[in-house]
Design a protein around this motif. Sequence first.
Motif, short mmCIF file in Angstrom:
data_model
loop_
_atom_site.label_atom_id
_atom_site.label_comp_id
_atom_site.label_asym_id
_atom_site.label_seq_id
_atom_site.Cartn_x
_atom_site.Cartn_y
_atom_site.Cartn_z
N GLU A 174 55.77 62.88 20.55
CA GLU A 174 55.29 63.70 19.44
C GLU A 174 53.99 63.16 18.87
O GLU A 174 53.15 63.91 18.44
CB GLU A 174 56.35 63.78 18.34
CG GLU A 174 57.53 64.64 18.69
CD GLU A 174 57.17 66.09 18.93
OE1 GLU A 174 56.34 66.65 18.17
OE2 GLU A 174 57.69 66.67 19.89
N THR A 199 50.83 64.42 20.74
CA THR A 199 50.54 65.85 20.75
C THR A 199 49.90 66.25 19.44
O THR A 199 50.44 65.99 18.37
CB THR A 199 51.85 66.65 20.95
OG1 THR A 199 52.49 66.18 22.12
CG2 THR A 199 51.54 68.12 21.08
N LYS A 226 48.01 80.12 18.92
CA LYS A 226 49.09 80.35 19.88
C LYS A 226 48.63 80.18 21.32
O LYS A 226 49.36 79.66 22.17
CB LYS A 226 49.69 81.74 19.67
CG LYS A 226 50.49 81.83 18.39
CD LYS A 226 51.05 83.22 18.18
CE LYS A 226 51.86 83.28 16.90
NZ LYS A 226 52.45 84.60 16.67
N ARG A 243 48.35 76.47 21.94
CA ARG A 243 49.69 75.92 22.11
C ARG A 243 50.24 76.21 23.50
O ARG A 243 50.81 75.35 24.16
CB ARG A 243 50.64 76.47 21.05
CG ARG A 243 52.07 75.97 21.21
CD ARG A 243 53.00 76.43 20.15
NE ARG A 243 53.06 77.88 20.08
CZ ARG A 243 53.74 78.53 19.15
NH1 ARG A 243 54.40 77.88 18.23
NH2 ARG A 243 53.76 79.84 19.14
N LYS A 244 50.06 77.45 23.95
CA LYS A 244 50.59 77.85 25.26
C LYS A 244 49.99 77.01 26.39
O LYS A 244 50.72 76.47 27.22
CB LYS A 244 50.29 79.33 25.51
CG LYS A 244 50.72 79.82 26.89
CD LYS A 244 50.48 81.30 27.06
CE LYS A 244 49.07 81.57 27.50
NZ LYS A 244 48.84 82.97 27.88
N TYR A 246 50.93 73.26 26.23
CA TYR A 246 52.29 73.09 26.75
C TYR A 246 52.31 73.16 28.27
O TYR A 246 52.96 72.35 28.94
CB TYR A 246 53.22 74.16 26.16
CG TYR A 246 54.57 74.15 26.81
CD1 TYR A 246 55.47 73.11 26.57
CD2 TYR A 246 54.95 75.15 27.70
CE1 TYR A 246 56.71 73.08 27.19
CE2 TYR A 246 56.19 75.13 28.31
CZ TYR A 246 57.07 74.09 28.06
OH TYR A 246 58.29 74.05 28.67
N GLN A 247 51.60 74.11 28.85
CA GLN A 247 51.59 74.25 30.30
C GLN A 247 50.95 73.04 30.99
O GLN A 247 51.33 72.70 32.10
CB GLN A 247 50.86 75.53 30.71
CG GLN A 247 51.64 76.77 30.38
CD GLN A 247 50.90 78.04 30.74
OE1 GLN A 247 49.69 78.06 30.89
NE2 GLN A 247 51.65 79.13 30.87
N SER A 290 53.52 69.68 29.18
CA SER A 290 54.98 69.85 29.03
C SER A 290 55.48 69.41 27.66
O SER A 290 56.66 69.15 27.47
CB SER A 290 55.75 69.10 30.13
OG SER A 290 55.44 69.65 31.38
N VAL A 291 54.60 69.29 26.69
CA VAL A 291 54.97 68.98 25.31
C VAL A 291 54.52 70.15 24.46
O VAL A 291 53.38 70.59 24.53
CB VAL A 291 54.30 67.67 24.83
CG1 VAL A 291 54.65 67.39 23.38
CG2 VAL A 291 54.70 66.51 25.72
N PHE A 292 55.45 70.68 23.65
CA PHE A 292 55.19 71.87 22.86
C PHE A 292 54.61 71.49 21.50
O PHE A 292 55.33 70.99 20.64
CB PHE A 292 56.50 72.65 22.70
CG PHE A 292 56.33 74.07 22.34
CD1 PHE A 292 55.81 74.97 23.25
CD2 PHE A 292 56.72 74.53 21.10
CE1 PHE A 292 55.67 76.31 22.94
CE2 PHE A 292 56.59 75.87 20.77
CZ PHE A 292 56.06 76.75 21.68
N GLN A 349 53.09 71.79 17.65
CA GLN A 349 53.37 72.61 16.47
C GLN A 349 52.14 73.43 16.11
O GLN A 349 51.01 72.98 16.30
CB GLN A 349 53.67 71.73 15.27
CG GLN A 349 55.08 71.30 15.13
CD GLN A 349 55.25 70.56 13.81
OE1 GLN A 349 54.46 69.72 13.45
NE2 GLN A 349 56.30 70.91 13.09
N LYS A 393 50.17 67.10 35.65
CA LYS A 393 50.21 67.24 34.18
C LYS A 393 49.24 66.25 33.55
O LYS A 393 48.98 65.17 34.08
CB LYS A 393 51.62 66.97 33.65
CG LYS A 393 52.66 67.95 34.15
CD LYS A 393 52.46 69.30 33.54
CE LYS A 393 53.57 70.24 33.98
NZ LYS A 393 53.38 71.58 33.50
#
Length: 181
Positions: free
Chosen positions: A21, A24, A42, A45-46, A49-50, A53-55, A57, A148
């Motif tokens: 965390e 990111t 958004k 974020r997308k 993440y791709q 592999s960490v989403f 906030q 990644k």
Amino acid sequence: MNLYKYRIILIAVFLYSCKQEDQTPVICYFQEGKLNEKLVAKELRKYIYQRTSVFPQVKEIPKFPEDNIKAIIVATVQELKILGKNSLVMDSLNTLNQDGFYIKSLQLSQLLIAGKEAMGALYEAYNYIENSLGVGFYLHRDTLPDEKLKQILLSGSYKTYNSLFKTRGILPFHDFSEGPD
């Protein structure tokens, strides 16, 4: 004895998740942000993440984040002026056309993506996604590298861009017998 091993494993997993965390960034846009700024957040974020592999906030914030927070900040030039961040709005930014945009590293842990208008910030986000995250945008689909990323680079950036054309896009349907021009 088995209970002790499970506790150690649980603590290790918790510490590892906390470490992930911290690396990111939080993607921030301002409360008065238009619909396009929410879209920018958004989309960032997308693709983050791709690639990692960490989403991350996405936060709607009322004021500029503190210096110690790792963040990607999405804004327009007008919002920066309202927030009193005139030092970030340099004289060269007054030469931006309507879809002009810029990217600037504020500290080692913060990146500012700004456009003269909200659409300019969206163009800059796609520019950042393409150049820093390695994503390719083509007519048939987006392409992502197989490996990644370990971390997102937020420092060392300052660029200003102006659009060359008022209307952007491509017409993929051609009615010429020779093919497209």
